[in-house]
Design a protein around this motif. Structure first.
Motif, PDB file in Angstrom:
ATOM      1  N   GLU A 141       0.935  -1.103  -0.035  1.00  0.00           N
ATOM      2  CA  GLU A 141       0.172  -0.047  -0.124  1.00  0.00           C
ATOM      3  C   GLU A 141       0.845   0.942   0.108  1.00  0.00           C
ATOM      4  OE1 GLU A 141      -4.077   1.362   2.127  1.00  0.00           O
ATOM      5  OE2 GLU A 141      -2.482  -0.177   2.719  1.00  0.00           O
ATOM      6  N   THR A 142       0.307   2.093  -0.668  1.00  0.00           N
ATOM      7  CA  THR A 142       1.166   3.749  -0.455  1.00  0.00           C
ATOM      8  C   THR A 142       0.420   4.867   0.288  1.00  0.00           C
ATOM      9  OG1 THR A 142       1.732   2.880  -3.002  1.00  0.00           O
ATOM     10  CG2 THR A 142       1.854   5.535  -2.251  1.00  0.00           C
ATOM     11  N   PHE A 143       1.332   5.228   0.660  1.00  0.00           N
ATOM     12  CA  PHE A 143       0.729   6.475   1.867  1.00  0.00           C
ATOM     13  C   PHE A 143       1.202   7.465   1.528  1.00  0.00           C
ATOM     14  CE2 PHE A 143       1.255   2.340   3.958  1.00  0.00           C
ATOM     15  CZ  PHE A 143      -1.007   1.897   5.003  1.00  0.00           C
ATOM     16  N   GLU A 144       0.498   8.672   1.323  1.00  0.00           N
ATOM     17  CA  GLU A 144       0.632  10.469   2.032  1.00  0.00           C
ATOM     18  C   GLU A 144       1.490  10.381   2.912  1.00  0.00           C
ATOM     19  OE1 GLU A 144       0.059  12.750  -1.084  1.00  0.00           O
ATOM     20  OE2 GLU A 144       0.274  11.271  -2.184  1.00  0.00           O
ATOM     21  N   LEU A 145       2.271  11.014   3.480  1.00  0.00           N
ATOM     22  CA  LEU A 145       2.849  11.274   4.688  1.00  0.00           C
ATOM     23  C   LEU A 145       3.543  12.739   5.221  1.00  0.00           C
ATOM     24  CD1 LEU A 145       5.987   8.905   5.476  1.00  0.00           C
ATOM     25  CD2 LEU A 145       3.109   8.373   6.136  1.00  0.00           C
ATOM     26  N   THR A 146       3.335  13.462   5.757  1.00  0.00           N
ATOM     27  CA  THR A 146       4.355  14.930   5.970  1.00  0.00           C
ATOM     28  C   THR A 146       5.536  14.935   6.928  1.00  0.00           C
ATOM     29  OG1 THR A 146       3.116  14.863   8.357  1.00  0.00           O
ATOM     30  CG2 THR A 146       1.650  15.596   7.106  1.00  0.00           C
ATOM     31  N   PHE A 147       5.923  15.874   6.625  1.00  0.00           N
ATOM     32  CA  PHE A 147       7.817  15.451   6.653  1.00  0.00           C
ATOM     33  C   PHE A 147       7.459  15.987   8.275  1.00  0.00           C
ATOM     34  CE2 PHE A 147      10.833  17.974   9.131  1.00  0.00           C
ATOM     35  CZ  PHE A 147      11.612  17.569   8.338  1.00  0.00           C
ATOM     36  N   ALA A 148       6.376  15.652   9.169  1.00  0.00           N
ATOM     37  CA  ALA A 148       6.844  15.053  10.938  1.00  0.00           C
ATOM     38  C   ALA A 148       6.620  14.307  10.812  1.00  0.00           C
ATOM     39  CB  ALA A 148       5.570  16.189  11.148  1.00  0.00           C
ATOM     40  N   GLN A 149       5.631  13.530   9.928  1.00  0.00           N
ATOM     41  CA  GLN A 149       5.182  11.943   9.877  1.00  0.00           C
ATOM     42  C   GLN A 149       6.408  11.018   9.332  1.00  0.00           C
ATOM     43  OE1 GLN A 149       1.996  11.721   7.273  1.00  0.00           O
ATOM     44  NE2 GLN A 149       0.616  11.686   8.893  1.00  0.00           N
ATOM     45  N   LEU A 150       7.125  11.590   8.182  1.00  0.00           N
ATOM     46  CA  LEU A 150       8.408  11.320   7.795  1.00  0.00           C
ATOM     47  C   LEU A 150       9.468  10.734   8.576  1.00  0.00           C
ATOM     48  CD1 LEU A 150       9.368  10.148   4.745  1.00  0.00           C
ATOM     49  CD2 LEU A 150      10.397  12.693   4.150  1.00  0.00           C
ATOM     50  N   SER A 151       9.508  11.670   9.341  1.00  0.00           N
ATOM     51  CA  SER A 151      10.770  12.200  11.137  1.00  0.00           C
ATOM     52  C   SER A 151      10.208  10.879  11.670  1.00  0.00           C
ATOM     53  CB  SER A 151      10.660  13.507  10.855  1.00  0.00           C
ATOM     54  OG  SER A 151      11.506  14.627  10.250  1.00  0.00           O
ATOM     55  N   ALA A 152       9.041  10.972  11.727  1.00  0.00           N
ATOM     56  CA  ALA A 152       8.760  10.236  12.944  1.00  0.00           C
ATOM     57  C   ALA A 152       8.984   9.436  12.687  1.00  0.00           C
ATOM     58  CB  ALA A 152       7.071  10.887  13.433  1.00  0.00           C
ATOM     59  N   TYR A 153       8.335   8.441  11.606  1.00  0.00           N
ATOM     60  CA  TYR A 153       8.866   7.198  11.492  1.00  0.00           C
ATOM     61  C   TYR A 153      10.346   6.825  11.089  1.00  0.00           C
ATOM     62  CZ  TYR A 153       3.905   6.888  10.147  1.00  0.00           C
ATOM     63  OH  TYR A 153       3.049   6.859  11.236  1.00  0.00           O
ATOM     64  N   GLY A 154      11.691   7.879  11.039  1.00  0.00           N
ATOM     65  CA  GLY A 154      12.884   7.343  10.819  1.00  0.00           C
ATOM     66  C   GLY A 154      13.219   7.350   9.706  1.00  0.00           C
ATOM     67  N   PHE A 155      12.835   7.931   8.945  1.00  0.00           N
ATOM     68  CA  PHE A 155      13.727   8.389   7.712  1.00  0.00           C
ATOM     69  C   PHE A 155      14.557   9.243   7.145  1.00  0.00           C
ATOM     70  CE2 PHE A 155       9.428   6.590   6.087  1.00  0.00           C
ATOM     71  CZ  PHE A 155      10.010   5.734   5.101  1.00  0.00           C
ATOM     72  N   GLU A 156      15.723   9.018   7.010  1.00  0.00           N
ATOM     73  CA  GLU A 156      16.278  10.151   7.175  1.00  0.00           C
ATOM     74  C   GLU A 156      17.537  10.040   5.787  1.00  0.00           C
ATOM     75  OE1 GLU A 156      19.884   7.649   8.845  1.00  0.00           O
ATOM     76  OE2 GLU A 156      18.825   7.180  10.246  1.00  0.00           O
TER      77      GLU A 156
END
Length: 127
Positions: free
Chosen positions: A111-126
């Protein structure tokens, strides 16, 4: 970051990022658990901590008693604050770990998800 920017990530990508984030959080938690275990194994310090913590509440109800003098064998105010902060941080880390595990449990890999910047950071994307 502009408010309208969205990042498209698959469940698989999110799970991979979360896995790395969980590893980091577990390492940080282990260090703090070690410090707390060391404190808990010192029965005299634990006793002193509990007595002073509860005694402080009693003093607020009876301010005429004045500030007590604590002998050097008792836990210092700085040590009490350090233990309080360790416990708060353990709580925060464990809460974050639970949240991230819940997220990964309910994500479909394809599944594909649209993430905000805050979500992207919270999930650990670097970067």
């Amino acid at each position: 970051m502009a408010k309208g920017i969205r990042f498209t990530k698959s469940g698989r990508e999110i799970k991979a990022a979360v896995g790395k984030r969980l590893d980091q959080l577990q390492q940080r938690l282990a260090r703090r658990d070690g410090a707390l275990d060391e404190f808990l194994n010192d029965r005299a310090r634990v006793r002193s901590y509990l007595i002073r913590a509860i005694g402080g509440r009693v003093r607020y109800r009876n301010p005429e008693g004045g500030a007590p003098l604590h002998p050097g064998t008792e836990i210092s105010g700085e040590q009490m604050e350090e233990i309080r902060k360790i416990c708060e941080r353990i709580f925060e880390l464990e809460s974050e770990i639970r949240r991230l595990r819940l997220v990964t449990t309910h994500l479909a890999d394809d599944e594909t998800f649209e993430l905000t910047f805050a979500q992207l950071s919270a999930y650990g994307f670097e970067p």
